[in-house]
Write a protein that holds these residues in place. Sequence first.
Motif, PDB file in Angstrom:
ATOM      1  N   ARG A 177       0.843  -1.209   0.000  1.00 41.72           N
ATOM      2  CA  ARG A 177       0.000   0.000   0.000  1.00 41.72           C
ATOM      3  C   ARG A 177       0.871   1.250   0.000  1.00 41.72           C
ATOM      4  NH1 ARG A 177      -2.493   3.655   3.277  1.00 41.72           N
ATOM      5  NH2 ARG A 177      -1.301   2.953   5.077  1.00 41.72           N
ATOM      6  N   LEU A 178       1.943   1.226   0.792  1.00 42.07           N
ATOM      7  CA  LEU A 178       2.858   2.371   0.834  1.00 42.07           C
ATOM      8  C   LEU A 178       3.556   2.559  -0.510  1.00 42.07           C
ATOM      9  CD1 LEU A 178       4.301   1.680   4.376  1.00 42.07           C
ATOM     10  CD2 LEU A 178       3.006   3.726   3.733  1.00 42.07           C
ATOM     11  N   ARG A 179       3.940   1.445  -1.145  1.00 44.52           N
ATOM     12  CA  ARG A 179       4.527   1.539  -2.493  1.00 44.52           C
ATOM     13  C   ARG A 179       3.543   2.159  -3.464  1.00 44.52           C
ATOM     14  NH1 ARG A 179       4.624  -3.663  -6.060  1.00 44.52           N
ATOM     15  NH2 ARG A 179       2.437  -3.071  -5.899  1.00 44.52           N
ATOM     16  N   ASP A 180       2.283   1.723  -3.413  1.00 41.90           N
ATOM     17  CA  ASP A 180       1.275   2.239  -4.335  1.00 41.90           C
ATOM     18  C   ASP A 180       0.991   3.718  -4.103  1.00 41.90           C
ATOM     19  OD1 ASP A 180       1.128  -0.273  -5.418  1.00 41.90           O
ATOM     20  OD2 ASP A 180      -0.698  -0.854  -4.352  1.00 41.90           O
ATOM     21  N   LYS A 181       1.279   4.199  -2.897  1.00 43.99           N
ATOM     22  CA  LYS A 181       1.109   5.624  -2.592  1.00 43.99           C
ATOM     23  C   LYS A 181       2.334   6.440  -3.001  1.00 43.99           C
ATOM     24  CE  LYS A 181      -0.779   7.172   1.101  1.00 43.99           C
ATOM     25  NZ  LYS A 181      -1.040   7.474   2.536  1.00 43.99           N
TER      26      LYS A 181
END
Length: 306
Positions: A177-181
């Motif tokens: 999720r952090l990567r996608d953000k």
Amino acid sequence: MSNIIIAEHITKRFTEHTALDDVSVAIPTGSVYGLLGPNGAGKTTLIRVINRITVPDEGCVLFEGKPITQQDIYRIGYLPEERGLYKKMKVGEHAIFLARLKGLSRHEALVRLKEWFTRFGIEDWWNKRVEDLSKGMAQKVQFIVTVLHEPKLLIFDEPFSGFDPINANLLKEEILRLRDKGATVIFSTHNMSSVEEICDHITLINKSKNILSGRVDDIRRSYGDNIFAVQYRGEQDVLQPLGEVCSVLEREYDRISGITSAKIHIEHNSDVRSVIAAVNEAVELRSFTEIIPSMNNIFIRAVEER
């Protein structure tokens, strides 16, 4: 794709031990990058060099194309393998204290922490003392504090150690999720299944050297041996006549399902389509799948080859 971190020709020696020997890596922006290797290979030393905790004897580190500076550290979140919290403090106040060290105001830290504690389902921990937390519980708090200031680069050293499968999966979901953000994630691990699940790229370090780097999918395919799993209906041996282009490694007929399963090796890529066509012509072909080696097998092979 641009690189957020480029480490060029890094060498680091400690007395008579060389921890890193001319190691270079390029970390693509917005990727999850795995640093793999046996214990003592040099992974943690490389992380500390990137994070400016350790100064290399040779080589340099570039952050977004420029030599990394102390100011860049505020754009990095680092969770070391050796974790530590002040045991006598209450969890919430301790988290606020650490968040303020990262430059957040008390109000902003409180808002973000409440959101993360809710996301992790740990609201009830706020007023507990740190010494009352289990190892896994403490690691959740440390993970939250590491990512709280929303750094561009996150570095985790063995982030899944000490976690049960459910909480390890929670961490994997959060990392993705952090990567996608927009964050870039570097982590070292011995957990090969985690590499296949979340890593876009990897570097394998062994005996202080970088022996393998690249995209996970590309590496897995490059280590493939043109071995295929075949399933078709019926008991007849339709593969033996194809002996000139493929060899049968295993073959088994299941009388209950009426399905024959086989493992075959095809020497040349150009013959794959002809084998599929021949089997499909002779019987009801149910599946024809290339067997791609796991990262665990690649890890072992690459280390043994060196």
